[in-house]
Design a protein around this motif. Structure first.
Motif, PDB file in Angstrom:
ATOM      1  N   ALA A 157      15.790  -4.282  -1.303  1.00 26.95           N
ATOM      2  CA  ALA A 157      14.480  -4.405  -0.655  1.00 26.95           C
ATOM      3  C   ALA A 157      13.891  -5.783  -0.986  1.00 26.95           C
ATOM      4  O   ALA A 157      13.839  -6.166  -2.150  1.00 26.95           O
ATOM      5  CB  ALA A 157      13.547  -3.306  -1.133  1.00 26.95           C
ATOM      6  N   THR A 194      10.812  -6.804   0.260  1.00 26.14           N
ATOM      7  CA  THR A 194       9.353  -6.697   0.269  1.00 26.14           C
ATOM      8  C   THR A 194       8.978  -5.295  -0.196  1.00 26.14           C
ATOM      9  O   THR A 194       9.817  -4.380  -0.192  1.00 26.14           O
ATOM     10  CB  THR A 194       8.758  -6.903   1.684  1.00 26.14           C
ATOM     11  OG1 THR A 194       9.175  -5.815   2.530  1.00 26.14           O
ATOM     12  CG2 THR A 194       9.202  -8.230   2.289  1.00 26.14           C
ATOM     13  N   HIS A 195       7.721  -5.125  -0.574  1.00 27.96           N
ATOM     14  CA  HIS A 195       7.260  -3.800  -0.967  1.00 27.96           C
ATOM     15  C   HIS A 195       7.296  -2.829   0.212  1.00 27.96           C
ATOM     16  O   HIS A 195       7.599  -1.645   0.040  1.00 27.96           O
ATOM     17  CB  HIS A 195       5.837  -3.891  -1.536  1.00 27.96           C
ATOM     18  CG  HIS A 195       5.757  -4.633  -2.829  1.00 27.96           C
ATOM     19  ND1 HIS A 195       5.116  -5.840  -2.942  1.00 27.96           N
ATOM     20  CD2 HIS A 195       6.259  -4.346  -4.062  1.00 27.96           C
ATOM     21  CE1 HIS A 195       5.210  -6.260  -4.193  1.00 27.96           C
ATOM     22  NE2 HIS A 195       5.902  -5.383  -4.889  1.00 27.96           N
ATOM     23  N   SER A 196       7.011  -3.344   1.391  1.00 27.02           N
ATOM     24  CA  SER A 196       7.038  -2.486   2.580  1.00 27.02           C
ATOM     25  C   SER A 196       8.456  -1.991   2.851  1.00 27.02           C
ATOM     26  O   SER A 196       8.663  -0.829   3.215  1.00 27.02           O
ATOM     27  CB  SER A 196       6.507  -3.251   3.803  1.00 27.02           C
ATOM     28  OG  SER A 196       5.134  -3.557   3.635  1.00 27.02           O
ATOM     29  N   GLU A 197       9.440  -2.874   2.659  1.00 25.52           N
ATOM     30  CA  GLU A 197      10.828  -2.457   2.818  1.00 25.52           C
ATOM     31  C   GLU A 197      11.192  -1.392   1.798  1.00 25.52           C
ATOM     32  O   GLU A 197      11.876  -0.412   2.118  1.00 25.52           O
ATOM     33  CB  GLU A 197      11.775  -3.657   2.654  1.00 25.52           C
ATOM     34  CG  GLU A 197      12.059  -4.404   3.920  1.00 25.52           C
ATOM     35  CD  GLU A 197      13.265  -5.321   3.806  1.00 25.52           C
ATOM     36  OE1 GLU A 197      13.691  -5.833   4.858  1.00 25.52           O
ATOM     37  OE2 GLU A 197      13.773  -5.538   2.684  1.00 25.52           O
ATOM     38  N   LYS A 225       9.264   0.818   0.406  1.00 27.14           N
ATOM     39  CA  LYS A 225       8.678   2.098   0.829  1.00 27.14           C
ATOM     40  C   LYS A 225       9.481   2.718   1.969  1.00 27.14           C
ATOM     41  O   LYS A 225       9.706   3.925   1.990  1.00 27.14           O
ATOM     42  CB  LYS A 225       7.224   1.885   1.272  1.00 27.14           C
ATOM     43  CG  LYS A 225       6.263   1.555   0.143  1.00 27.14           C
ATOM     44  CD  LYS A 225       4.844   1.384   0.645  1.00 27.14           C
ATOM     45  CE  LYS A 225       4.253   2.690   1.145  1.00 27.14           C
ATOM     46  NZ  LYS A 225       2.836   2.528   1.555  1.00 27.14           N
ATOM     47  N   LYS A 226       9.913   1.890   2.911  1.00 29.70           N
ATOM     48  CA  LYS A 226      10.700   2.379   4.040  1.00 29.70           C
ATOM     49  C   LYS A 226      12.041   2.913   3.565  1.00 29.70           C
ATOM     50  O   LYS A 226      12.480   3.991   3.982  1.00 29.70           O
ATOM     51  CB  LYS A 226      10.907   1.242   5.051  1.00 29.70           C
ATOM     52  CG  LYS A 226      11.668   1.649   6.303  1.00 29.70           C
ATOM     53  CD  LYS A 226      10.869   2.610   7.150  1.00 29.70           C
ATOM     54  CE  LYS A 226      11.608   2.932   8.447  1.00 29.70           C
ATOM     55  NZ  LYS A 226      10.867   3.922   9.271  1.00 29.70           N
ATOM     56  N   GLU A 257      12.399   6.477   2.115  1.00 29.26           N
ATOM     57  CA  GLU A 257      12.425   7.630   3.014  1.00 29.26           C
ATOM     58  C   GLU A 257      13.812   8.254   3.078  1.00 29.26           C
ATOM     59  O   GLU A 257      13.973   9.399   3.483  1.00 29.26           O
ATOM     60  CB  GLU A 257      11.956   7.214   4.409  1.00 29.26           C
ATOM     61  CG  GLU A 257      10.487   6.797   4.459  1.00 29.26           C
ATOM     62  CD  GLU A 257      10.071   6.267   5.823  1.00 29.26           C
ATOM     63  OE1 GLU A 257      10.908   6.336   6.765  1.00 29.26           O
ATOM     64  OE2 GLU A 257       8.936   5.792   5.964  1.00 29.26           O
ATOM     65  N   LEU A 266       4.468  -2.728  -6.805  1.00 25.72           N
ATOM     66  CA  LEU A 266       5.217  -1.654  -6.167  1.00 25.72           C
ATOM     67  C   LEU A 266       4.720  -0.291  -6.643  1.00 25.72           C
ATOM     68  O   LEU A 266       4.545   0.636  -5.841  1.00 25.72           O
ATOM     69  CB  LEU A 266       6.708  -1.797  -6.460  1.00 25.72           C
ATOM     70  CG  LEU A 266       7.627  -0.727  -5.862  1.00 25.72           C
ATOM     71  CD1 LEU A 266       7.546  -0.728  -4.339  1.00 25.72           C
ATOM     72  CD2 LEU A 266       9.071  -0.936  -6.322  1.00 25.72           C
ATOM     73  N   ARG A 325       1.664   0.429  -4.802  1.00 26.97           N
ATOM     74  CA  ARG A 325       1.889   0.700  -3.377  1.00 26.97           C
ATOM     75  C   ARG A 325       2.464   2.095  -3.140  1.00 26.97           C
ATOM     76  O   ARG A 325       2.150   2.740  -2.128  1.00 26.97           O
ATOM     77  CB  ARG A 325       2.846  -0.350  -2.784  1.00 26.97           C
ATOM     78  CG  ARG A 325       2.289  -1.763  -2.696  1.00 26.97           C
ATOM     79  CD  ARG A 325       1.308  -1.936  -1.567  1.00 26.97           C
ATOM     80  NE  ARG A 325       1.838  -1.604  -0.261  1.00 26.97           N
ATOM     81  CZ  ARG A 325       2.517  -2.455   0.529  1.00 26.97           C
ATOM     82  NH1 ARG A 325       2.750  -3.689   0.112  1.00 26.97           N
ATOM     83  NH2 ARG A 325       2.921  -2.079   1.720  1.00 26.97           N
ATOM     84  N   VAL A 326       3.330   2.552  -4.039  1.00 32.19           N
ATOM     85  CA  VAL A 326       3.984   3.857  -3.834  1.00 32.19           C
ATOM     86  C   VAL A 326       3.285   4.975  -4.598  1.00 32.19           C
ATOM     87  O   VAL A 326       3.769   6.099  -4.645  1.00 32.19           O
ATOM     88  CB  VAL A 326       5.481   3.809  -4.222  1.00 32.19           C
ATOM     89  CG1 VAL A 326       6.210   2.774  -3.376  1.00 32.19           C
ATOM     90  CG2 VAL A 326       5.678   3.538  -5.705  1.00 32.19           C
TER      91      VAL A 326
END
Length: 234
Positions: A93, A95-98, A100-101, A104, A127, A130-131
């Motif tokens: 990952a 980025t932090h968004s990656e 999180k994705k 899943e 992170l 964020r999570v």
């Protein structure tokens, strides 16, 4: 499932390519992931510092040196992912968004550095925020946070419990140069303060310390929290 974010210091996972603990960490991380949503942020370790020492000899700026260090953290993360096999998401990952994705998928998510001027501890702290992690663990080469560097000051005091403000007072004077190797940097400490997520700093040189802490609550280290209740076991 409770979420755990681990900042796994490169100095304990891959001090050098010839001396690493990846084989020992793989079964431990797999065991934790059976009952927890797990994110692992990997540092650069000795290899990153070797590269950065070369960039400085060449007069390369700190920002570029940081970017080279980030590449090494991602290479270390790639090695760990490969060693974890099917238990890990197959891509680092970035980025932090990656992250999180990727989570899943239900698999272990691994990442390295992101931004020049920011250590992997800071990446892990953000992170965790964020999570909405239940705990942020910093597995490092010392068994907690001390009043001074215990490797240089034999009678330095180890703290069992600190508030986020006390942590900031301790790490406030640390540097942010490329390859910085402090127990925790100021950015990570400020994120811990604002997020309210408990931080546990423990000795990661023995991988079993990590699983014993998370699964049994048995560890020696420092808890950073506004509350008095220990965050482990989960």
């Amino acid at each position: 499932m409770k979420t755990v974010v681990i900042s796994l210091g490169g100095s304990i996972l891959i001090p050098t390519l010839e001396n690493h603990t990846i084989k020992e960490y793989v079964p431990v991380l797999k065991k934790i992931a059976k009952s927890h949503r797990l994110f692992v942020v990997v540092g650069g370790g000795g290899e990153a510092r070797r590269y950065i020492s070369v960039t400085r000899e060449l007069g390369i700026d700190e920002g570029t040196s940081d970017e080279i260090g980030i590449l090494i953290t991602r290479l270390n993360a790639t090695i760990l992912i490969s060693a974890l096999g099917e238990d890990a998401y197959p891509k680092v990952a970035e980025t932090h968004s990656e992250a999180k994705k990727f989570a899943e998928s239900g698999k272990i998510v691994v990442m390295g550095g992101i931004t020049p001027g920011q250590t992997t501890d800071a990446v892990a702290a953000v992170l965790a925020e964020r999570v909405r992690a239940a705990v942020f663990i910093n597995a490092t080469s010392v068994d907690g946070i001390y009043s001074a560097d215990p490797k240089k000051v034999p009678d330095a005091k180890r703290f069992a419990l600190l508030t986020p403000k006390q942590l900031l007072d301790i790490v406030g004077g640390t540097g942010l140069g490329a390859g910085s190797n402090n127990v925790l940097d100021i950015v990570a400490a400020r994120v811990v303060e604002r997020s309210g997520i408990p931080l546990v700093v423990l000795d990661g040189r023995d991988p079993k310390n990590l699983s014993n802490a998370i699964l049994k609550g048995k560890y020696t280290g420092t808890v950073v929290s506004d509350g008095k209740k220990k965050p482990l076991p989960l």
